[in-house]
Design a protein around this motif. Structure first.
Motif, PDB file in Angstrom:
ATOM      1  N   UNK A 127      -7.935   7.375 -10.191  1.00 33.88           N
ATOM      2  CA  UNK A 127      -9.307   7.227 -10.525  1.00 33.88           C
ATOM      3  C   UNK A 127      -9.153   5.413 -10.451  1.00 33.88           C
ATOM      4  N   UNK A 128      -9.920   4.853  -9.591  1.00 32.08           N
ATOM      5  CA  UNK A 128      -9.818   3.306  -9.687  1.00 32.08           C
ATOM      6  C   UNK A 128      -8.620   3.043  -8.823  1.00 32.08           C
ATOM      7  N   UNK A 129      -8.732   1.553  -8.550  1.00 33.38           N
ATOM      8  CA  UNK A 129      -7.708   0.919  -7.659  1.00 33.38           C
ATOM      9  C   UNK A 129      -6.263   0.923  -8.383  1.00 33.38           C
ATOM     10  N   UNK A 130      -5.241   1.128  -7.810  1.00 32.54           N
ATOM     11  CA  UNK A 130      -3.794   1.255  -8.305  1.00 32.54           C
ATOM     12  C   UNK A 130      -2.925   1.246  -7.435  1.00 32.54           C
ATOM     13  N   UNK A 131      -1.634   0.885  -7.599  1.00 34.18           N
ATOM     14  CA  UNK A 131      -0.419   1.090  -6.862  1.00 34.18           C
ATOM     15  C   UNK A 131      -0.477   2.339  -6.090  1.00 34.18           C
ATOM     16  N   UNK A 132      -0.690   3.475  -6.833  1.00 38.12           N
ATOM     17  CA  UNK A 132      -0.496   4.834  -6.103  1.00 38.12           C
ATOM     18  C   UNK A 132      -1.601   5.006  -5.037  1.00 38.12           C
ATOM     19  N   UNK A 133      -3.088   4.206  -5.271  1.00 38.48           N
ATOM     20  CA  UNK A 133      -3.801   4.382  -4.230  1.00 38.48           C
ATOM     21  C   UNK A 133      -3.782   3.911  -2.940  1.00 38.48           C
ATOM     22  N   UNK A 134      -2.667   3.060  -2.858  1.00 39.50           N
ATOM     23  CA  UNK A 134      -2.408   2.118  -1.525  1.00 39.50           C
ATOM     24  C   UNK A 134      -2.326   3.288  -0.411  1.00 39.50           C
ATOM     25  N   UNK A 135      -1.898   4.301  -0.645  1.00 35.46           N
ATOM     26  CA  UNK A 135      -1.654   5.316   0.525  1.00 35.46           C
ATOM     27  C   UNK A 135      -2.955   5.872   1.013  1.00 35.46           C
ATOM     28  N   UNK A 136      -4.039   5.869   0.186  1.00 35.21           N
ATOM     29  CA  UNK A 136      -5.269   6.604   0.744  1.00 35.21           C
ATOM     30  C   UNK A 136      -6.331   5.624   1.371  1.00 35.21           C
ATOM     31  N   UNK A 137      -6.987   6.465   2.140  1.00 40.45           N
ATOM     32  CA  UNK A 137      -7.966   5.464   3.063  1.00 40.45           C
ATOM     33  C   UNK A 137      -9.258   5.566   2.580  1.00 40.45           C
ATOM     34  N   UNK A 138     -10.112   4.971   2.872  1.00 42.33           N
ATOM     35  CA  UNK A 138     -11.845   5.292   2.316  1.00 42.33           C
ATOM     36  C   UNK A 138     -12.243   6.633   2.758  1.00 42.33           C
ATOM     37  N   UNK A 139     -11.720   7.192   3.931  1.00 36.16           N
ATOM     38  CA  UNK A 139     -12.074   8.450   4.388  1.00 36.16           C
ATOM     39  C   UNK A 139     -11.667   9.483   3.201  1.00 36.16           C
ATOM     40  N   UNK A 140     -10.351   9.287   2.672  1.00 34.52           N
ATOM     41  CA  UNK A 140      -9.679  10.283   1.660  1.00 34.52           C
ATOM     42  C   UNK A 140     -10.512  10.093   0.353  1.00 34.52           C
ATOM     43  N   UNK A 141     -11.140   8.962   0.071  1.00 32.63           N
ATOM     44  CA  UNK A 141     -11.893   8.934  -1.164  1.00 32.63           C
ATOM     45  C   UNK A 141     -13.322   9.498  -1.038  1.00 32.63           C
ATOM     46  N   UNK A 142     -13.609   9.483   0.124  1.00 36.74           N
ATOM     47  CA  UNK A 142     -15.064  10.323   0.636  1.00 36.74           C
ATOM     48  C   UNK A 142     -14.687  11.606   0.498  1.00 36.74           C
TER      49      UNK A 142
END
Length: 311
Positions: free
Chosen positions: A2-17
């Protein structure tokens, strides 16, 4: 994640949706009965006490009475618009929070600003999500509020059509101002507290990873704190959303009439006392603890699952 972090680099905006919509769907499916109870309590003018004048007298009494009078399915009344509400809200909230925190990360601010960043981004994300999903909330409230024996609406499409035809488009946004006043600090506090409690949990167990347990604990505490602070505005919103809907409330006791947010809060206080502003708080807190825990933990799990597929 939850929230931008190093581990979230792999995810796209579609993934968050996808993760936001999925978490909203799971949470709503499991917690809808608590929402039905909360709304019924919020709309009851009479005290929630063991009294002949009170339709619903406690959580257990209300549950048993709804099942007896309307059937078990009534505990999931308004489930379809509620799902549309939760999915659209989840998508808009988590997606916008991720986008906002990613933008803020480019400023390279000190870690000491993290609580304020999370609060501000959460508040903005909550307002955006509210604007996107609010018509579903109005229809959901009307469907939950109506009696099975005096139905005004047969379903979600007929409810939308009837409201637009007989009351106008802007009725679908009736009660949005107290909602904004409620949602901004509520969503901000949720995200801020979740990140804060998650950090404390990791420190106490000496771990760097967010786990299912940490998500559930942090989400529960964040939901409990945030809901208590803003609850009177949530109650006022529900009262405003049923104005002009007297015919569907025939069996539920006295009908509450008001004109706008200030008048609503003042009338509740004068007629029902200070405790009236927190009517339905018990099921609401139970719901807040459970739903927030499920919302954040399911979002984290879906994000991790999507990230693993990209490895």
């Amino acid at each position: 994640m939850v929230g931008f972090s190093d581990s979230s680099h792999k995810l796209s905006q579609l993934d968050f949706v996808i993760a936001g919509g999925g978490s909203g769907f799971i949470t709503r499916m499991l917690c809808q009965p608590l929402d039905v109870l909360k709304i019924r309590f919020q709309l009851q003018v009479e005290p929630i006490l063991k009294s002949n004048i009170s339709k619903y007298q406690s959580v257990v009494h209300a549950t048993n009475l709804i099942i007896k009078e309307e059937g078990v399915k009534a505990l999931w009344k308004g489930h379809v618009p509620a799902q549309l509400l939760s999915i659209s809200y989840g998508v808009a909230q988590f997606w916008s929070f991720e986008v906002l925190t990613k933008q803020v990360s480019t400023f390279n601010l000190s870690p000491s600003f993290s609580p304020m960043i999370n609060f501000t981004c959460g508040a903005l994300a909550g307002c955006y999500a509210t604007l996107a999903s609010f018509p579903f909330d109005v229809v959901r409230t009307r469907l939950v509020a109506q009696s099975e024996n005096h139905k005004v609406y047969s379903g979600i499409l007929q409810a939308f059509t009837s409201i637009l035809k007989n009351e106008g488009f802007f009725v679908l946004y009736r009660g949005i101002w107290p909602t904004f006043i409620q949602v901004a600090p509520h969503a901000g506090a949720q995200f801020m507290c979740y990140k804060l409690f998650d950090s404390i949990y990791k420190y106490l167990v000496n771990s760097q990873n967010t786990t299912l347990t940490s998500s559930l604990v942090s989400g529960s505490l964040a939901g409990l704190f945030a809901k208590t602070v803003v609850y009177p505005f949530d109650l006022a919103k529900k009262r405003l959303q049923i104005q002009g809907f007297e015919q569907g409330r025939v069996e539920f006791g006295q009908f509450f009439k008001c004109r706008g947010l200030n008048d609503c809060l003042i009338r509740i206080y004068k007629v029902e006392g200070l405790s009236g502003l927190f009517k339905g708080l018990s099921p609401s807190l139970i719901k807040a603890v459970v739903t927030t825990a499920l919302h954040f933990s399911s979002y984290e799990l879906i994000c991790k699952s999507l990230a693993r597929r990209k490895e």
